[in-house]
Scaffold this active site. Sequence first.
Site, PDB file in Angstrom:
ATOM      1  N   MET A  25       0.831  -1.198   0.000  1.00 40.05           N
ATOM      2  CA  MET A  25       0.000   0.000   0.000  1.00 40.05           C
ATOM      3  C   MET A  25       0.870   1.254   0.000  1.00 40.05           C
ATOM      4  SD  MET A  25      -3.549  -0.708   1.978  1.00 40.05           S
ATOM      5  CE  MET A  25      -2.963  -0.461   3.642  1.00 40.05           C
ATOM      6  N   HIS A  32       9.166  -3.490   3.775  1.00 40.38           N
ATOM      7  CA  HIS A  32       8.808  -3.701   2.366  1.00 40.38           C
ATOM      8  C   HIS A  32      10.047  -4.041   1.538  1.00 40.38           C
ATOM      9  CE1 HIS A  32       5.489  -0.809   3.580  1.00 40.38           C
ATOM     10  NE2 HIS A  32       4.802  -1.825   3.103  1.00 40.38           N
ATOM     11  N   LYS A 145       4.746  -9.904   9.617  1.00 41.45           N
ATOM     12  CA  LYS A 145       4.203  -8.923  10.563  1.00 41.45           C
ATOM     13  C   LYS A 145       2.680  -8.931  10.523  1.00 41.45           C
ATOM     14  CE  LYS A 145       2.914  -4.498  11.564  1.00 41.45           C
ATOM     15  NZ  LYS A 145       1.840  -3.681  10.963  1.00 41.45           N
TER      16      LYS A 145
END
EC number: 6.3.2.1
Length: 276
Positions: A25, A32, A145
Amino acid sequence: MRTVSTVAELRAALPREGVGFVPTMGYLHRGHLALVERARRENPFVVVSVFVNPLQFGPGEDYHRYPRDLERDRALLQEAGVDLLFAPGVEEMYPEGFATRVQVEGPLTALWEGAVRPGHFQGVATVVARLFLLVQPQRAYFGEKDYQQLLVVRRMVRDLGFPVEVVGVPTVREEDGLALSSRNVYLSPETRKKAPVLYRALLAMREVAGQGGSVAEALRAGEEALRAVPEFRKDYLAIVHPETLLPLSDWVAGARGIVAGRFPEARLIDNLEVYP
């Protein structure tokens, strides 16, 4: 790196095989980039998507204020060696009249995040299914996570027969243990100092397990750790089966501690394997 924003451009730019895919997102952080690095090692062609998915946000949640910075994301992905960035708008992902939803049933989506955020996992499953159909990856990478999300995606892939290997990548943490999250940007300096309490609660449960204590004793230790920070309002703290997410009364291999709750500025989640 090429950037595309339409389905037609995406299809024209994709190779026929060898695609590793990282759906995000945006507002990227080292967590990431760990997914991207793993994808880069394991696939000849890496695609990353940046799309803040409105379907996975409920009423009163932070869809409109969710942090966005596409130019910053683009620079990070370029440096990381990504081949293709897909950054669609809402109208491209969900054209007018879009009426299909993907729903994984059962405890995987009914418990924990599913109970606190009704409809969230339907939004996740719908956008991931659509992205898989558009990108056609051989492998897709998700962070541990968001452990419940990882299991939901794996179940959807198994049930619907997507030819995609779903790869879970370990959580990346700050030095004090706070799990990296785009929402950490919401935290005030004072709250930021207290935010690692989630990780400390998980470590307390793992320590009890390592000393031969029971599940009930481990949960008490986790609760005690959370009480040290009264500003944190717990949504749940549990020890669950690593595949079903059902709460445990006795230890099983890979038992997972999960925790979530709210600080004044943001809601945080975390998890950890507490019993090897």
